[in-house]
Write an enzyme that holds these catalytic residues in place. Structure first.
Site, PDB file in Angstrom:
ATOM      1  N   GLY A   1      30.030 -33.256 -14.998  1.00 48.68           N
ATOM      2  CA  GLY A   1      28.658 -33.671 -14.727  1.00 48.68           C
ATOM      3  C   GLY A   1      27.648 -32.586 -15.046  1.00 48.68           C
ATOM      4  O   GLY A   1      26.441 -32.837 -15.094  1.00 48.68           O
TER       5      GLY A   1
ATOM      6  N   LYS B   1      29.403 -24.137 -17.914  1.00 44.93           N
ATOM      7  CA  LYS B   1      29.086 -24.787 -16.641  1.00 44.93           C
ATOM      8  C   LYS B   1      27.606 -24.543 -16.355  1.00 44.93           C
ATOM      9  O   LYS B   1      27.146 -23.401 -16.427  1.00 44.93           O
ATOM     10  CB  LYS B   1      29.957 -24.132 -15.558  1.00 44.93           C
TER      11      LYS B   1
ATOM     12  N   ARG C   1      33.000 -19.997 -19.475  1.00 39.43           N
ATOM     13  CA  ARG C   1      34.319 -19.630 -18.962  1.00 39.43           C
ATOM     14  C   ARG C   1      35.422 -20.022 -19.929  1.00 39.43           C
ATOM     15  O   ARG C   1      35.227 -20.845 -20.823  1.00 39.43           O
ATOM     16  CB  ARG C   1      34.530 -20.194 -17.567  1.00 39.43           C
TER      17      ARG C   1
ATOM     18  N   ARG D   1      43.391 -31.302 -15.580  1.00 44.65           N
ATOM     19  CA  ARG D   1      43.486 -31.305 -14.120  1.00 44.65           C
ATOM     20  C   ARG D   1      44.407 -32.444 -13.693  1.00 44.65           C
ATOM     21  O   ARG D   1      44.615 -33.401 -14.453  1.00 44.65           O
ATOM     22  CB  ARG D   1      42.094 -31.561 -13.522  1.00 44.65           C
TER      23      ARG D   1
ATOM     24  N   ASP E   1      40.821 -32.927  -8.635  1.00 49.00           N
ATOM     25  CA  ASP E   1      40.117 -32.565  -9.872  1.00 49.00           C
ATOM     26  C   ASP E   1      39.953 -31.053  -9.996  1.00 49.00           C
ATOM     27  O   ASP E   1      39.540 -30.561 -11.041  1.00 49.00           O
ATOM     28  CB  ASP E   1      38.742 -33.252  -9.941  1.00 49.00           C
TER      29      ASP E   1
ATOM     30  N   ASP F   1      37.481 -23.637 -10.665  1.00 55.20           N
ATOM     31  CA  ASP F   1      36.315 -24.133  -9.931  1.00 55.20           C
ATOM     32  C   ASP F   1      36.077 -23.387  -8.626  1.00 55.20           C
ATOM     33  O   ASP F   1      36.388 -23.863  -7.531  1.00 55.20           O
ATOM     34  CB  ASP F   1      36.400 -25.654  -9.713  1.00 55.20           C
TER      35      ASP F   1
HETATM   36  P1  AMP Z   1      32.979 -29.261  -8.303  1.00 51.38           P
HETATM   37  O1  AMP Z   1      32.605 -29.284  -6.857  1.00 51.38           O
HETATM   38  O2  AMP Z   1      32.292 -28.180  -9.080  1.00 51.38           O
HETATM   39  O3  AMP Z   1      34.441 -29.265  -8.520  1.00 51.38           O
HETATM   40  O4  AMP Z   1      32.405 -30.617  -8.914  1.00 51.38           O
HETATM   41  C1  AMP Z   1      32.804 -31.904  -8.519  1.00 51.38           C
HETATM   42  C2  AMP Z   1      32.121 -32.934  -9.400  1.00 51.38           C
HETATM   43  O5  AMP Z   1      30.709 -32.920  -9.196  1.00 51.38           O
HETATM   44  C3  AMP Z   1      32.320 -32.718 -10.880  1.00 51.38           C
HETATM   45  O6  AMP Z   1      32.417 -33.994 -11.463  1.00 51.38           O
HETATM   46  C4  AMP Z   1      31.065 -31.986 -11.291  1.00 51.38           C
HETATM   47  O7  AMP Z   1      30.778 -32.163 -12.655  1.00 51.38           O
HETATM   48  C5  AMP Z   1      30.019 -32.666 -10.413  1.00 51.38           C
HETATM   49  N1  AMP Z   1      28.853 -31.796 -10.159  1.00 51.38           N
HETATM   50  C6  AMP Z   1      28.772 -30.745  -9.316  1.00 51.38           C
HETATM   51  N2  AMP Z   1      27.538 -30.204  -9.325  1.00 51.38           N
HETATM   52  C7  AMP Z   1      26.800 -30.943 -10.198  1.00 51.38           C
HETATM   53  C8  AMP Z   1      25.429 -30.905 -10.656  1.00 51.38           C
HETATM   54  N3  AMP Z   1      24.571 -29.981 -10.218  1.00 51.38           N
HETATM   55  N4  AMP Z   1      25.056 -31.825 -11.555  1.00 51.38           N
HETATM   56  C9  AMP Z   1      25.904 -32.758 -12.014  1.00 51.38           C
HETATM   57  N5  AMP Z   1      27.183 -32.864 -11.619  1.00 51.38           N
HETATM   58  C10 AMP Z   1      27.641 -31.958 -10.730  1.00 51.38           C
HETATM   59 MG    MG Z   2      35.516 -29.212 -10.024  1.00 51.54          MG
END
Ligand code: AMP
Ligand code: MG
Length: 487
Positions: free
Chosen positions: A94, A115, A178, A185, A254, A264
């Site tokens: 995302g 990221k 990174r 995953r 994930d 992550d």
């Molecule tokens: P994470 O907590 O980084 O493992 O992210 C979990 C999910 O939320 C993943 O699909 C990320 O791409 C999405 N995500 C986290 N932060 C954001 C953001 N600021 N904008 C868009 N998607 C996000």
């Molecule tokens: Mg993640």
């Protein structure tokens, strides 16, 4: 200064071409004013990238995804995942992009991934961005983990974008570049399985075997062998986390890799006072991902991987389940063996020592730490000093002196080797108060504290004069530590 001609950067698109159903071609947002905050020069060199060029205008544009090398296909990767136990069918990148794969100095493929590069079709209402602080946090902690010898994604650079990001306040935005063995995953397999396209699932499994577990290809049941290989690398990984006191914080499926790399870094943190119930993440209200639960959660996540792989394991569903259950059974054995061997090394005890003796001594040591709220990391360094004859440093950490003395006597009788201990027990970890201090300063434009912290934690085993504060636990007034997701 003369400007070097742009190097040719051979970014492959193996993931994007072999698994097009899981790869959405996408572009990073334009960054108005990219400025390098930190660049990992040794890693750049390992990847055949010239650090000087990466700092140039063009290099910085590459690092924020605004310069796409010829032939590269940046993609947002699709994946699903269980988040805190609840299944989300469509997560995906995302706010991230896979730029492509690079061959490192050993010829291994490594993903180059961004990221914080802007919204994608997977953003689900979020902004796709990242703030400087959390990206530097991932940089510091992942590089510390690497220096500790723990498999992890690596951090190549953090580049400020020149754009502000709205969180509770407006914060400077950044992109983290990174590098990973891959970004496959457990959630990638869950996504492929949910499409009901067995051919896609098989191609994904073949891709994973080729990149990470090539030995599985020759097995009688290659996909069961793939599963067993992931069980093995995850059991070993989580044992390493436990031995060093690392709390990942969001062990969703994930965030569980097929390669066995830590991935992550969000609300992660290192234990200070030893307590299995430790939780740092503000969103982990039930303590699902508490320090002491991590091995169980890893096993649970691997069960989700097994479910996704079932159609490849055997045509008969009952046979497939029976085989997968049996293979998953290896997790506890492997985890236990990795933990015992690691604890034996932390206690400086000889290799031939019975696992059960090492485990029991380790468990009793941890029980002493827990009862007296002793700092996990420095307790093992203090034990090293005790093995050299200077017992007071360790003894002074405890209230229960009788318990400490009794344990010490049994341990010393086994002849611990202090030099071996100092090679595996870090003096410097990214302590929470130091990380916060460095990120706050960096967000205000002062990178000095971050550079000094990185210097300490990327060379964690050799104690150096002048770095005493990096080896000490947080001052009392630092209080209970909380980390925040939604970074
Ligand atoms: P994470 O907590 O980084 O493992 O992210 C979990 C999910 O939320 C993943 O699909 C990320 O791409 C999405 N995500 C986290 N932060 C954001 C953001 N600021 N904008 C868009 N998607 C996000
Ligand atoms: Mg993640």
């Amino acid at each position: 200064m003369s400007v070097a001609p742009p190097p040719t950067i051979a970014l492959g698109n193996r993931f994007a071409s072999e698994l097009a159903e899981l790869a959405l071609p996408w572009q990073a947002d334009a960054a108005p004013d990219p400025q390098v905050l930190v660049l990992n020069e040794p890693l750049a060199t390992e990847l055949g990238l010239d650090p000087g060029w990466l700092r140039s205008d063009e290099g910085r544009r590459l690092l924020v995804g605004n310069l796409v090398p010829e032939g590269a296909t940046p993609v947002a990767q699709a994946y699903a995942g269980h988040q805190f136990g609840w299944y989300a069918p469509r997560l995906g990148d995302g706010r991230a992009l896979l730029l492509g794969e690079l061959a490192d100095a050993d010829g291994r493929l490594r993903d180059l991934h961004l990221k914080g590069s802007g919204r994608t079709p997977f953003s689900r209402g979020a902004d796709g961005l990242a703030a400087v602080g959390p990206m530097l946090r991932e940089y510091v902690v992942s590089e510390a983990m690497h220096a500790l010898g723990i498999p992890t994604t690596r951090s190549l650079a953090v580049v400020a974008t020149g754009r502000q990001v709205r969180r509770e306040t407006l914060l400077p935005g950044a992109v983290l570049a990174r590098v990973a063995g891959s970004h496959l995953r457990v959630g990638t397999f869950q996504y492929a399985r949910a499409t009901d396209d067995v051919d896609l699932l098989r191609r994904l499994a073949d891709h994973a075997i080729a990149r990470h577990h090539p030995g599985a290809a020759a097995a009688e049941r290659p996909y069961l062998a793939l599963f067993e290989a992931v069980v093995a690398v995850q059991a070993s990984l989580v044992a390493r986390w436990m031995l060093v006191g690392f709390v990942h914080g969001v062990m969703n499926t994930d965030n569980t890799t097929i390669s066995g790399e830590t991935i992550d870094y969000g609300p992660c943190a290192f234990l200070e006072a030893f307590d299995p119930a430790t939780v740092y993440s503000s969103i982990d209200e039930s303590g699902r991902y508490a320090y002491g639960n991590q091995p169980l959660v890893a096993e649970w996540n691997l069960a989700r991987l097994a479910e996704a792989l079932l159609p490849l394991i055997d045509d008969d569903p009952e046979t497939a389940v029976a085989l997968a259950v049996e293979s998953l059974g290896a997790f506890r054995r492997r985890y236990g063996a990795a933990w015992s061997a690691g604890m034996r090394a932390k206690l400086g005890l000889p290799e031939g020592l019975d696992d059960a003796v090492a485990s029991a001594l380790g468990d009793e040591w941890l029980a002493l730490l827990r009862r007296d709220h002793v700092d996990h990391t420095s307790s093992f360094r203090a034990l090293g000093a005790a093995a050299r004859g200077d017992v007071d440093l360790a003894r002074n950490l405890f209230l229960d002196l009788a318990g400490f003395d009794a344990w010490l006597e049994r341990w010393r009788a086994l002849g611990p080797d202090p030099d071996a201990m100092d090679r595996v027990n870090p003096a410097y970890i990214p302590r929470n108060h130091l990380v916060e201090e460095a990120l706050a300063a960096a967000t205000d434009g002062d990178l000095g504290p971050l550079e000094r912290l990185l210097d300490a934690v990327t060379d964690p085993f050799g104690e150096r004069p002048g770095l005493e504060r990096y080896a000490a636990p947080a001052p009392q007034d630092f209080g209970a530590y909380r980390t925040f997701c939604g970074t």
